[in-house]
Design a protein around this motif. Structure first.
Motif, mmCIF file in Angstrom:
data_model
loop_
_atom_site.group_PDB
_atom_site.id
_atom_site.type_symbol
_atom_site.label_atom_id
_atom_site.label_comp_id
_atom_site.label_asym_id
_atom_site.label_seq_id
_atom_site.Cartn_x
_atom_site.Cartn_y
_atom_site.Cartn_z
ATOM 1 N N ALA A 111 36.680 41.760 38.492
ATOM 2 C CA ALA A 111 35.478 41.282 37.539
ATOM 3 C C ALA A 111 34.684 40.046 38.241
ATOM 4 C CB ALA A 111 37.088 40.577 36.979
ATOM 5 N N GLU A 115 32.963 37.078 33.681
ATOM 6 C CA GLU A 115 34.189 37.866 32.764
ATOM 7 C C GLU A 115 35.687 36.988 33.356
ATOM 8 O OE1 GLU A 115 33.674 42.273 33.460
ATOM 9 O OE2 GLU A 115 33.726 42.116 35.716
ATOM 10 N N THR A 116 35.683 36.262 34.739
ATOM 11 C CA THR A 116 37.171 35.722 34.619
ATOM 12 C C THR A 116 36.379 34.222 33.994
ATOM 13 O OG1 THR A 116 35.608 34.512 36.704
ATOM 14 C CG2 THR A 116 37.435 36.713 36.341
ATOM 15 N N LYS A 120 35.169 35.449 40.833
ATOM 16 C CA LYS A 120 34.947 36.802 40.660
ATOM 17 C C LYS A 120 36.076 37.089 41.254
ATOM 18 C CE LYS A 120 32.577 37.569 45.000
ATOM 19 N NZ LYS A 120 31.273 38.365 45.367
ATOM 20 N N VAL A 164 40.648 39.486 32.409
ATOM 21 C CA VAL A 164 41.098 40.340 31.653
ATOM 22 C C VAL A 164 40.713 41.768 32.790
ATOM 23 C CG1 VAL A 164 38.244 40.060 32.689
ATOM 24 C CG2 VAL A 164 37.927 41.509 31.700
ATOM 25 N N VAL A 165 41.531 41.574 34.164
ATOM 26 C CA VAL A 165 41.544 42.315 34.663
ATOM 27 C C VAL A 165 43.422 42.835 33.992
ATOM 28 C CG1 VAL A 165 43.100 43.033 37.329
ATOM 29 C CG2 VAL A 165 40.873 41.732 36.921
#
Length: 334
Positions: A111, A115-116, A120, A164-165
């Motif tokens: 990610a 996104e996080t 990252k 997101v993960v």
């Protein structure tokens, strides 16, 4: 007739269902194993096996069996043989499914900072839930996909995976949050080091696959490797777990089929066939500027191998342990 390229086609075994009693035991004994169990905002179960929690060797042994989808046994031997006090022992009567269909750390999870909302994230997912998503090309070759309603994945990370993960895992595995368990095992921890060294048999299976040996002909596997102390330095810790297998790993494979193929496997499998053999993994990793893909792939193999052809009764042996190298890296003089 099953295609030899799809050795697990039609298998009735579910690695997630078989691993579930082990997961339940891990959760039930979390306090005794020095683990912490929480749930994220979605309801997914998170097991801290070495980030804030201390973790333990015993937890690492159980996580190793979970990684193998309940189709392997992982134990510890403390007899001081070969000049090292503690050894991990692994065995499986279903080595292809246990090691490649479940344990192999082949699912890339990443990610971006965007996104996080911060740092990252990257990890390789290992364990039974890989077979629910079947995102890797390897599952097409194996001819296997699990259909269980609950899954477990092991991540070698030093922080909790971002939302997101987790959302991706739930989506790709087709699970409700309550059905997902994530076990977090930094290599700098006791449990993390133990569960990585417990991959000694899997490393042999992966190398056999890379060499083009028919996976359907591998029917038994037994392996051992020395267990080092974890290091608080991430690169050194990773180096120690790799060195344990590359220079201290012993594997005995039971195969079927052609004697010539079995003999060739024994000859080609040991790590000494690599041009990088003979130096610590941490040194090699730093030299290639931390790029795994610049390391000779032949290095990722156990040190010593026996291959027994169960059809002919013949056995071949190649490679050797390099305990002086490991002692030089791990052992301080009193």
């Amino acid at each position: 007739m099953t295609d030899f390229r799809s050795p697990l086609a039609g298998s009735p075994l579910s690695v997630n269902r078989l691993a579930r009693p082990l997961v339940d035991r891990l959760l039930a004994e979390a306090d005794a194993l020095a683990l912490t169990v929480t749930h994220d905002a979605s309801g997914a179960c998170l097991v801290d096996a070495g980030i804030a929690a201390r973790g333990s060797i015993e937890a690492g042994l159980l996580i190793g069996e979970i990684c193998m989808g309940g189709l392997g046994r992982v134990g510890v031997r403390s007899d001081g043989l070969e000049g090292w006090p503690t050894w991990i022992e692994v065995r499986s009567a279903q080595p292809v499914l246990a090691c490649l269909g479940s344990q192999y750390a082949g699912w890339s999870l990443a990610a971006s900072k965007e996104e996080t909302g911060g740092k990252k994230f990257f990890s390789l997912g290992s364990g039974p839930a890989r077979a629910l998503a079947a995102k890797e090309a390897l599952f097409g070759e194996l001819g296997y996909r699990d259909q269980a309603a609950a899954g477990v994945l092991v991540l070698e990370v030093d922080r909790v995976p971002p939302k997101v993960v987790v959302d991706k895992l739930l989506r790709d595995c087709g699970l409700e949050p309550a059905g997902l368990t994530l076990i977090l095992t930094p290599t700098t921890s006791l449990a993390g080091t133990t569960q990585v060294v417990a991959r000694v048999l899997e490393v042999a299976l992966h190398k056999a696959h890379e060499l083009g040996f028919a996976l359907g002909d591998i029917v038994e596997g037994v392996a051992t490797a020395p267990l080092p102390a974890p290091s608080p330095d991430g690169v050194i810790a990773m180096g120690r777990t790799n060195d344990a297998i590359l220079y201290g790993g012993r594997v005995h494979l039971g195969v079927r089929g052609d004697d010539a193929a079995a003999r060739r496997l024994a000859q080609q499998l040991p790590s000494r066939n690599s041009r990088d053999y003979g130096r610590s993994f941490a040194e090699i990793f730093k030299e290639v500027e931390y790029d795994f893909y610049k390391i000779d792939g032949a290095l990722f193999a156990p040190a010593e191998v026996w291959v027994s052809n169960l059809d002919s009764g013949n056995t071949w042996h190649a490679g050797a342990l390099n305990m002086p190298l490991l002692q030089g890296l791990w052992l301080q003089q009193a």
